[in-house]
Design a protein around this motif. Structure first.
Motif, short mmCIF file in Angstrom:
data_model
loop_
_atom_site.label_atom_id
_atom_site.label_comp_id
_atom_site.label_asym_id
_atom_site.label_seq_id
_atom_site.Cartn_x
_atom_site.Cartn_y
_atom_site.Cartn_z
N ARG A 88 0.81 -1.22 0.00
CA ARG A 88 0.00 0.00 0.00
C ARG A 88 0.85 1.27 0.00
O ARG A 88 0.31 2.37 0.14
CB ARG A 88 -0.95 -0.01 1.21
N THR A 89 2.14 1.13 -0.12
CA THR A 89 3.01 2.30 -0.17
C THR A 89 2.86 2.99 -1.53
O THR A 89 2.54 2.34 -2.53
CB THR A 89 4.48 1.93 0.04
N PRO A 90 3.08 4.30 -1.58
CA PRO A 90 2.99 5.00 -2.87
C PRO A 90 3.91 4.39 -3.93
O PRO A 90 3.53 4.32 -5.10
CB PRO A 90 3.41 6.43 -2.51
N GLU A 91 5.08 3.93 -3.51
CA GLU A 91 6.02 3.36 -4.47
C GLU A 91 5.43 2.12 -5.13
O GLU A 91 5.50 1.95 -6.36
CB GLU A 91 7.34 3.01 -3.79
N PHE A 92 4.85 1.23 -4.31
CA PHE A 92 4.30 0.01 -4.90
C PHE A 92 3.02 0.30 -5.66
O PHE A 92 2.79 -0.29 -6.73
CB PHE A 92 4.04 -1.06 -3.84
N LEU A 93 2.18 1.20 -5.16
CA LEU A 93 0.94 1.53 -5.85
C LEU A 93 1.20 2.16 -7.21
O LEU A 93 0.34 2.09 -8.10
CB LEU A 93 0.08 2.45 -4.99
N ASN A 119 1.29 -1.03 -9.25
CA ASN A 119 -0.03 -1.67 -9.36
C ASN A 119 -1.00 -0.92 -8.46
O ASN A 119 -0.91 -1.04 -7.23
CB ASN A 119 0.04 -3.14 -8.97
N ALA A 120 -1.89 -0.18 -9.05
CA ALA A 120 -2.81 0.67 -8.29
C ALA A 120 -3.75 -0.15 -7.41
O ALA A 120 -4.34 0.39 -6.46
CB ALA A 120 -3.63 1.53 -9.25
N PHE A 121 -3.88 -1.47 -7.68
CA PHE A 121 -4.72 -2.32 -6.85
C PHE A 121 -3.98 -2.82 -5.61
O PHE A 121 -4.57 -3.47 -4.76
CB PHE A 121 -5.23 -3.51 -7.66
N GLY A 122 -2.68 -2.56 -5.53
CA GLY A 122 -1.91 -2.97 -4.35
C GLY A 122 -1.81 -4.47 -4.19
O GLY A 122 -1.92 -4.99 -3.08
N GLN A 123 -1.59 -5.18 -5.30
CA GLN A 123 -1.53 -6.64 -5.26
C GLN A 123 -0.25 -7.13 -5.93
O GLN A 123 0.27 -6.50 -6.85
CB GLN A 123 -2.73 -7.24 -5.99
N VAL A 124 0.24 -8.27 -5.44
CA VAL A 124 1.31 -8.99 -6.13
C VAL A 124 0.66 -10.12 -6.94
O VAL A 124 -0.43 -10.58 -6.59
CB VAL A 124 2.33 -9.57 -5.12
N LEU A 132 8.87 -1.92 -19.22
CA LEU A 132 7.51 -2.39 -18.99
C LEU A 132 7.27 -2.75 -17.53
O LEU A 132 8.06 -3.49 -16.93
CB LEU A 132 7.22 -3.62 -19.85
N THR A 133 6.18 -2.26 -16.96
CA THR A 133 5.69 -2.69 -15.66
C THR A 133 4.32 -3.31 -15.88
O THR A 133 3.44 -2.69 -16.49
CB THR A 133 5.59 -1.52 -14.68
N LEU A 134 4.14 -4.55 -15.40
CA LEU A 134 2.90 -5.27 -15.68
C LEU A 134 2.44 -6.02 -14.44
O LEU A 134 3.23 -6.71 -13.79
CB LEU A 134 3.11 -6.25 -16.83
N ALA A 135 1.16 -5.88 -14.11
CA ALA A 135 0.56 -6.56 -12.97
C ALA A 135 -0.44 -7.61 -13.45
O ALA A 135 -0.80 -7.65 -14.63
CB ALA A 135 -0.14 -5.56 -12.06
N ASP A 136 -0.90 -8.44 -12.51
CA ASP A 136 -1.88 -9.51 -12.71
C ASP A 136 -1.20 -10.77 -13.23
O ASP A 136 -0.61 -10.78 -14.32
CB ASP A 136 -3.00 -9.09 -13.66
#
Length: 207
Positions: free
Chosen positions: A46-51, A54-59, A67-71
């Protein structure tokens, strides 16, 4: 097979089945990668750096060059498309690709709602409907066992990202109080996945 210019960075939690999907696939592809553990218990997601990743705050999240990609499932599709031009892991044929997508949807839906959620409730003490999750898991595994009675892997006779997406929460279902004993074809399939060159397990936990 192409390789990245620098190691892919994987932001993960070591007990996250979603994270393990990506770690497993990176290892099977023999791609260079580095692991960055995110302390979920203390809110590092939930830190600004991690958000910002991924704005959902998930790994999980990966960084591959710019490239930065989540999910996890999106990452599997990206890695298969980008680094496996042979189409082994994500077939280019329309019907075969649709069969893979079908199981990615099951992984995101009933697999997590069933054995994934039962494991969360049992191992981590999260207040969830454990009995409902177990019931979903039993129903899912009955379907899965029947399906695997006639083929070696989920989308045919060769492994695809469908197997990677479905593997971890199935293999770790007993941690959620869901026995795999009644499902011989599921257990045989798990063993086939574990026999793949480059396989890496996720650490086991005790309720």
């Amino acid at each position: 097979m192409t390789t990245p210019e620098s190691p892919i960075r994987l932001y993960r939690h070591p007990l996250s089945g979603h994270s393990h999907r990506v770690e497993l696939f990176l290892s099977l592809l023999r791609l260079p990668f580095e692991l960055v553990d995110i302390d979920l218990k203390n809110g590092a997601q939930r830190t600004p750096e991690f958000l910002s990743k991924n704005a959902f705050g998930q790994v999980p999240v990966i960084e591959d060059g710019d490239l930065t990609l989540a999910d996890s499932n999106a990452i599997l599709v990206y890695l298969a498309t980008r680094y496996d031009p042979s189409g082994r892991w994500l077939p280019r044929d329309a019907v075969a690709a649709a069969n893979v997508q079908r199981w990615l949807s099951v992984a995101a839906g009933r697999l997590f709602a069933g054995p994934g959620t039962a494991r969360l409730a049992n191992v981590f003490g999260i207040k969830l409907d454990h009995e409902r999750a177990r019931a979903i898991a039993v129903e899912l595994f009955a379907v899965l066992d029947k399906h695997l009675a006639t083929q070696r892997f989920l989308a045919g006779d060769a492994p695809t990202i469908a197997d990677i997406a479905m593997y971890t929460y199935t293999a770790h279902a007993p941690e959620g109080g869901v026995s795999l004993d009644p499902y011989p074809h599921v257990r045989a399939w798990l063993a086939r996945v574990e026999d793949l060159p480059g396989f890496v397990p996720m650490q086991r936990t005790l309720p």
